[in-house]
Design a protein around this motif. Structure first.
Motif, PDB file in Angstrom:
ATOM      1  N   SER A 222       5.177 -14.550  27.411  1.00  0.00           N
ATOM      2  CA  SER A 222       5.628 -14.976  26.080  1.00  0.00           C
ATOM      3  C   SER A 222       5.543 -16.490  25.949  1.00  0.00           C
ATOM      4  O   SER A 222       5.159 -17.017  24.890  1.00  0.00           O
ATOM      5  N   ALA A 223       5.909 -17.190  27.022  1.00  0.00           N
ATOM      6  CA  ALA A 223       5.799 -18.654  27.006  1.00  0.00           C
ATOM      7  C   ALA A 223       4.340 -19.078  26.861  1.00  0.00           C
ATOM      8  O   ALA A 223       4.017 -20.013  26.100  1.00  0.00           O
TER       9      ALA A 223
ATOM     10  N   PHE B  63      11.969  -9.042  33.562  1.00  0.00           N
ATOM     11  CA  PHE B  63      12.308 -10.209  32.741  1.00  0.00           C
ATOM     12  C   PHE B  63      11.396 -11.407  33.028  1.00  0.00           C
ATOM     13  O   PHE B  63      11.048 -12.160  32.107  1.00  0.00           O
TER      14      PHE B  63
ATOM     15  N   SER C 140       9.397  -6.574  25.574  1.00  0.00           N
ATOM     16  CA  SER C 140       8.584  -6.302  26.767  1.00  0.00           C
ATOM     17  C   SER C 140       9.458  -5.951  27.963  1.00  0.00           C
ATOM     18  O   SER C 140       9.116  -5.061  28.756  1.00  0.00           O
ATOM     19  N   ALA C 141      10.582  -6.648  28.105  1.00  0.00           N
ATOM     20  CA  ALA C 141      11.495  -6.359  29.217  1.00  0.00           C
ATOM     21  C   ALA C 141      12.008  -4.927  29.134  1.00  0.00           C
ATOM     22  O   ALA C 141      12.079  -4.213  30.145  1.00  0.00           O
TER      23      ALA C 141
ATOM     24  N   PRO D 253       7.595 -10.888  31.377  1.00  0.00           N
ATOM     25  CA  PRO D 253       7.588 -11.113  29.923  1.00  0.00           C
ATOM     26  C   PRO D 253       7.869 -12.564  29.541  1.00  0.00           C
ATOM     27  O   PRO D 253       7.289 -13.081  28.578  1.00  0.00           O
ATOM     28  N   PHE D 254       8.760 -13.210  30.287  1.00  0.00           N
ATOM     29  CA  PHE D 254       9.076 -14.608  29.985  1.00  0.00           C
ATOM     30  C   PHE D 254       7.835 -15.487  30.138  1.00  0.00           C
ATOM     31  O   PHE D 254       7.526 -16.317  29.265  1.00  0.00           O
TER      32      PHE D 254
ATOM     33  N   VAL E 238      10.021 -11.355  24.590  1.00  0.00           N
ATOM     34  CA  VAL E 238      10.621 -11.237  25.925  1.00  0.00           C
ATOM     35  C   VAL E 238      11.440  -9.957  26.040  1.00  0.00           C
ATOM     36  O   VAL E 238      11.264  -9.159  26.975  1.00  0.00           O
TER      37      VAL E 238
ATOM     38  N   CYS F 206      19.061  -6.291  27.132  1.00  0.00           N
ATOM     39  CA  CYS F 206      17.793  -6.341  26.382  1.00  0.00           C
ATOM     40  C   CYS F 206      18.042  -6.120  24.893  1.00  0.00           C
ATOM     41  O   CYS F 206      17.529  -6.865  24.040  1.00  0.00           O
TER      42      CYS F 206
ATOM     43  N   PHE G   5       9.372 -15.615  20.307  1.00  0.00           N
ATOM     44  CA  PHE G   5       9.424 -15.676  21.770  1.00  0.00           C
ATOM     45  C   PHE G   5      10.523 -14.755  22.311  1.00  0.00           C
ATOM     46  O   PHE G   5      10.287 -13.960  23.233  1.00  0.00           O
ATOM     47  N   ASN G   6      11.721 -14.856  21.751  1.00  0.00           N
ATOM     48  CA  ASN G   6      12.831 -14.009  22.206  1.00  0.00           C
ATOM     49  C   ASN G   6      12.538 -12.534  21.971  1.00  0.00           C
ATOM     50  O   ASN G   6      12.844 -11.679  22.817  1.00  0.00           O
TER      51      ASN G   6
END
Length: 469
Positions: A163-164, A156, A119-120, A159-160, A116, A79, A112-113
């Protein structure tokens, strides 16, 4: 995280690109980004060190058999690594061009990264805190599934997806300081995706941390940790290790939580100091994770040494009757029979030797008492085994009774006596063998000498008779 300042006029703001780059107008740009880049660089170096040391000491093939604390270190390092890479390029881009990140898609990619991995990490540490709490209060582990798939999907996967979705809805972009949620269009998304969850998770983690440590403190004082509480001791160790992640998480994100709330309530009056605190503390995750790793690693080494030393000095780590479920079986299968046999053997030994002593004094052993003499010799030899048995098992018998009556107050000395005497059976048997062997040799010599003496006497008598004739 709306990083706009008072220089923004009443012009209609359509996106974060309409916000000024924070610190550019007042000369504070480098004071914000250079410390951030420095912390990120150090953090990333620590991430590399953690991953290198982790997989250097253990094989990646057995990764999912590592302890949970060791796996958490790796997950959080990933992370931090992802966060560092995205955030470093973001800050560096702004420093070089002295402007927002262009093109827009690149800024959205950075955001975005960042979303992710931030949040992860939030979800991961929250799971750690919950797991430590459940472990201490209910003696259970949260099931992560085969190869931690449940943990990874939650920390993971969720959040992905969110975020997307935020990217698709145009919520990602510049906020005046870096690329994350758009400082104009993404304020609500930032509130519910970062500020509120981060504040709630911080509070929840702190509460769980305090409750966990209160329970650990109470139980540690109440229990005399020994064989009967090895599971509880292991749970305490695991909970302490997991709690380190909670502490590190608080150190890293407390400033960000305050900043998020402050920026939402009064976005135009965020103190300059708070910006510096955010850009410093939020970027040292890798450093904190390395510290956590080193502490856990040191604890594991010390624990292994302690267990190894206990096995050497006490020998209490043995597989026998279960220390909890097998106490009654141990009592009737070992303690009672051993005590009875010891008493019985001692009584028979004493009676045998009394009889031997009396008969030896009463009889003048000669040809007429060879059988009795042989019986006495055999009895003496057999009695040696009784003596050896007593020497070997007397401490175990006392220990068994003592441990059953007052299991929490068994003296340390008694442990040492048990582990010493109960393990010298082979030595005692060798001594018995040597004594019996020596007695047999002496008896043969004695009989041989007697035969020679008797032969000499017979020859003398025969010669005397011949002479008289």
């Amino acid at each position: 995280m709306n990083a706009s300042n008072s220089s923004v006029t009443e012009t209609i703001l359509r996106s974060g690109y309409d916000l000024p780059v924070y610190g550019l107008a007042n000369g504070q740009l480098l004071y914000i980004h250079i410390p951030a880049l420095t912390c990120i660089s150090l953090s990333f170096i620590c991430v590399v060190i953690v991953l290198t040391l982790s997989f250097r000491h253990k094989s990646y093939k057995t990764f999912f058999r590592w302890t949970r604390s060791e796996r958490f270190v790796v997950y959080l390092a990933l992370c931090d690594g992802g966060f560092n890479l995205a955030h470093f390029t973001d800050h560096l881009h702004i420093v070089i061009v002295r402007n927002h990140v262009y093109p827009k898609e690149l800024c959205e990619f950075y955001g975005f990264n960042l979303a992710v991995f931030v949040s992860a990490q939030n979800l991961m540490v929250n799971i750690v805190a919950i797991n430590a709490f459940v472990l201490i209060y209910f003696s259970k582990q949260i099931p992560f599934g085969k190869k931690d798939y449940r943990l990874l999907l939650w920390t993971f996967g969720a959040p992905f997806l969110f975020s997307a979705l935020a990217g698709i809805l145009g919520q990602l972009g510049p906020n005046g300081t870096f690329c994350y949620f758009d400082g104009v269009k993404g304020t609500v998304a930032n509130l519910f995706f970062t500020t509120v969850p981060l504040a709630l998770i911080l509070v929840m983690n702190i509460v769980l941390y305090i409750l966990t440590w209160i329970r650990i403190h109470k139980e540690t004082k109440r229990l005399h940790l020994g064989d009967s509480s090895q599971l509880m001791s292991a749970n305490f160790t695991a909970a302490r290790n997991m709690s380190l992640f909670v502490v590190a998480f608080f150190i890293q994100w407390w400033a960000m939580a305050i900043f998020g709330v402050w920026a939402y309530v009064t976005p135009d009056n965020v103190p300059q100091l708070l910006f510096h605190l955010v850009t410093t503390f939020s970027n040292i995750g890798g450093i904190l994770n390395l510290i956590v790793y080193l502490i856990i690693r040191q604890r594991l080494i010390l624990r292994k040494r302690s267990l190894k030393q206990q096995k050497k000095t006490q020998g209490t780590e043995i597989c026998y009757f279960d220390g909890v479920k097998g106490t009654v079986a141990n009592l009737f299968f070992t303690t009672v029979p051993l005590a009875l046999i010891l008493v019985m053997n001692i009584a028979l030994y004493i009676l045998t030797w009394i009889r031997i002593h009396k008969e030896t004094k009463r009889l003048h052993l000669g040809d007429s008492s060879q059988l009795m003499s042989a019986n006495f010799t055999a009895a003496r030899n057999m009695s040696l085994f009784v003596v050896a048995f007593f020497i070997q098992w007397w401490a175990m018998a006392i220990f068994g009774v003592w441990a059953y009556v007052t299991p929490d107050n068994v003296p340390q000395l008694l442990f040492h006596l048990v582990t010493t005497f109960s393990n010298i059976g082979g030595i005692l048997n060798l001594i018995v063998y040597i004594i019996i062997r020596q007695r047999l040799i002496l008896r043969k010599r004695s009989l041989k000498q007697q035969k020679k003496t008797q032969g000499t006497e017979m020859s003398a008598i025969a010669s005397s008779n011949t002479f008289s004739l």
